[in-house]
Design a protein around this motif. Structure first.
Motif, short mmCIF file in Angstrom:
data_model
loop_
_atom_site.label_atom_id
_atom_site.label_comp_id
_atom_site.label_asym_id
_atom_site.label_seq_id
_atom_site.Cartn_x
_atom_site.Cartn_y
_atom_site.Cartn_z
N VAL A 1 1.15 3.45 2.18
CA VAL A 1 1.66 3.83 3.62
C VAL A 1 2.79 2.61 3.80
CG1 VAL A 1 1.19 3.38 6.04
CG2 VAL A 1 -0.57 4.55 4.64
N HIS A 2 2.71 1.52 3.29
CA HIS A 2 3.72 0.67 3.32
C HIS A 2 5.03 1.42 2.55
CE1 HIS A 2 1.22 -3.28 3.82
NE2 HIS A 2 2.14 -3.06 4.96
N THR B 1 0.90 -1.24 -0.06
CA THR B 1 -0.03 0.06 -0.12
C THR B 1 1.02 1.03 0.04
OG1 THR B 1 -0.01 -0.04 2.33
CG2 THR B 1 -1.69 -1.26 1.59
N SER C 1 5.48 4.38 1.88
CA SER C 1 6.41 5.51 2.45
C SER C 1 6.86 5.03 3.57
CB SER C 1 5.15 6.54 2.70
OG SER C 1 4.63 6.26 3.85
N ARG C 2 6.50 3.90 4.41
CA ARG C 2 7.58 3.66 5.25
C ARG C 2 8.86 2.94 4.96
NH1 ARG C 2 2.97 0.41 8.06
NH2 ARG C 2 1.78 2.04 9.17
#
Ligand code: ATP
Length: 232
Positions: free
Chosen positions: A76-77, A74, A79-80
Motif C-alpha cells: 500500500v505504501h 508495504t 502504491s501511494r
C-alpha cells in the motif's frame, strides 16, 4: 544511468517456505522505459514482481524506489508512492457498470470523458455491466484510468494472458503510451515476439538469476530460444 532509476532490485534472494527461487536478482527499471522480463516457466518472473511490489519480503537484498530503500514499505505504501502492480486480467468489478468502474479511479467526469474519447468501445457501453465485456476489454478498462494519472512504476505480470491478438495490440499500445508519459514499466511476458516490439530493454531470468540484460536491439534470436526452451 542509475540516477534515472525508478525501481531497482539489488541482489535479491527470495522464495517461499523451504523453496528459494531468486538467487541474487539485480535489475533496474528507468523512468520512461519498458523493461521486458523474459525467461522460462519457473524462472522466477512472478516472484520478482511480487518482491518489487512488496508482496514478498526478500531474504536478503534491496528494493529501491527512486534510489531510496523501499524494503520496509508495504504494497500500500508503494502504491501511494506510485509503484503499482497491474491488475491481473480483470481487476474490475463485473457487477458495476463501466462508468462506475471508472469512477472508482477517476471521480472527475472530465477524466472519464478522456478515457471514453481514447476508447470508443468503452464509451458506447458505459452504462453496461463491466462483466459483459470481453476479457480484453476488461483488461483495457482496468488499465485505462492509469493513462489519466501515469504511475511512477507499473509492474505488469503477463497483461496479455488469454487475450485475443487484436486486443493484445491495444493493451501493448496503452502500455507504450504510459511509457511515453514517463512511467517505468516492468513487463513480464510469455509472448516474446510481441514484447520485443515494445520493449526498450530486455532482461532474461534463468534459474533465479538475470542471465542477460541489454537493449532490445542487442537481443539475438537464439537467446529467445534459450530463454524459452531452456536449450542452447
Ligand atoms: P511462470 O511463467 O510459470 O509463472 P515464473 O518465472 O513466473 O514462471 P514463478 O511463478 O516466480 O516463476 O515461480 C518460480 C518457482 O517458485 C516455481 O518453481 C514455483 O513452483 C515456485 N512457487 C511459486 N509460487 C509459490 C508459492 N506460493 N509457494 C511455493 N512455491 C512457489
Amino acid at each position: 544511468a542509475e540516477e534515472d532509476s525508478a525501481l531497482t532490485l539489488h541482489e535479491i534472494h527470495a522464495g517461499y517456505d523451504g523453496a528459494p527461487v531468486l538467487h541474487g536478482v539485480t535489475l533496474t527499471v528507468r523512468r520512461g522505459e519498458i523493461l521486458a522480463l523474459l525467461g522460462p516457466n519457473g524462472a522466477g518472473k512472478t516472484t520478482t514482481c511480487r518482491v518489487a511490489a512488496g508482496l514478498l519480503t526478500p531474504r536478503t537484498g534491496q528494493v529501491l524506489m527512486d534510489g531510496r530503500d523501499a524494503n520496509r514499505q508495504t504494497p500500500v505504501h508503494r502504491s501511494r508512492e506510485g509503484v503499482l502492480l497491474a491488475p491481473e486480467g480483470r481487476g474490475i468489478f463485473p457487477a458495476l457498470t463501466i462508468d462506475e468502474n471508472l469512477t472508482l479511479h477517476l471521480p472527475h467526469r472530465t477524466d472519464r470523458d478522456a478515457v471514453y474519447e481514447r476508447f470508443p468501445a468503452l464509451a458506447a457501453r458505459r452504462t453496461v455491466g463491466a462483466g459483459s465485456l470481453s476479457g480484453g476489454e476488461q483488461q483495457l478498462l482496468a488499465l485505462a484510468p492509469l493513462l489519466q494519472r501515469p504511475p511512477k512504476v507499473l509492474i505488469a505480470d503477463e497483461p496479455s494472458l488469454g487475450l485475443a491478438p487484436r486486443v493484445v495490440d491495444e493493451v501493448f499500445r496503452l502500455l507504450t503510451e504510459l511509457r511515453d508519459a514517463g512511467t517505468a514499466l516492468l513487463l513480464v511476458e510469455e509472448k516474446a515476439a510481441e514484447i520485443l516490439g515494445v520493449a526498450d530493454r530486455v532482461a532474461y531470468l534463468a534459474q533465479g538469476r538475470v542471465s542477460w540484460c541489454g537493449p532490445r536491439a542487442e537481443v539475438e534470436a537464439d537467446r529467445l530460444t534459450e530463454a524459452y526452451l531452456g536449450i542452447d
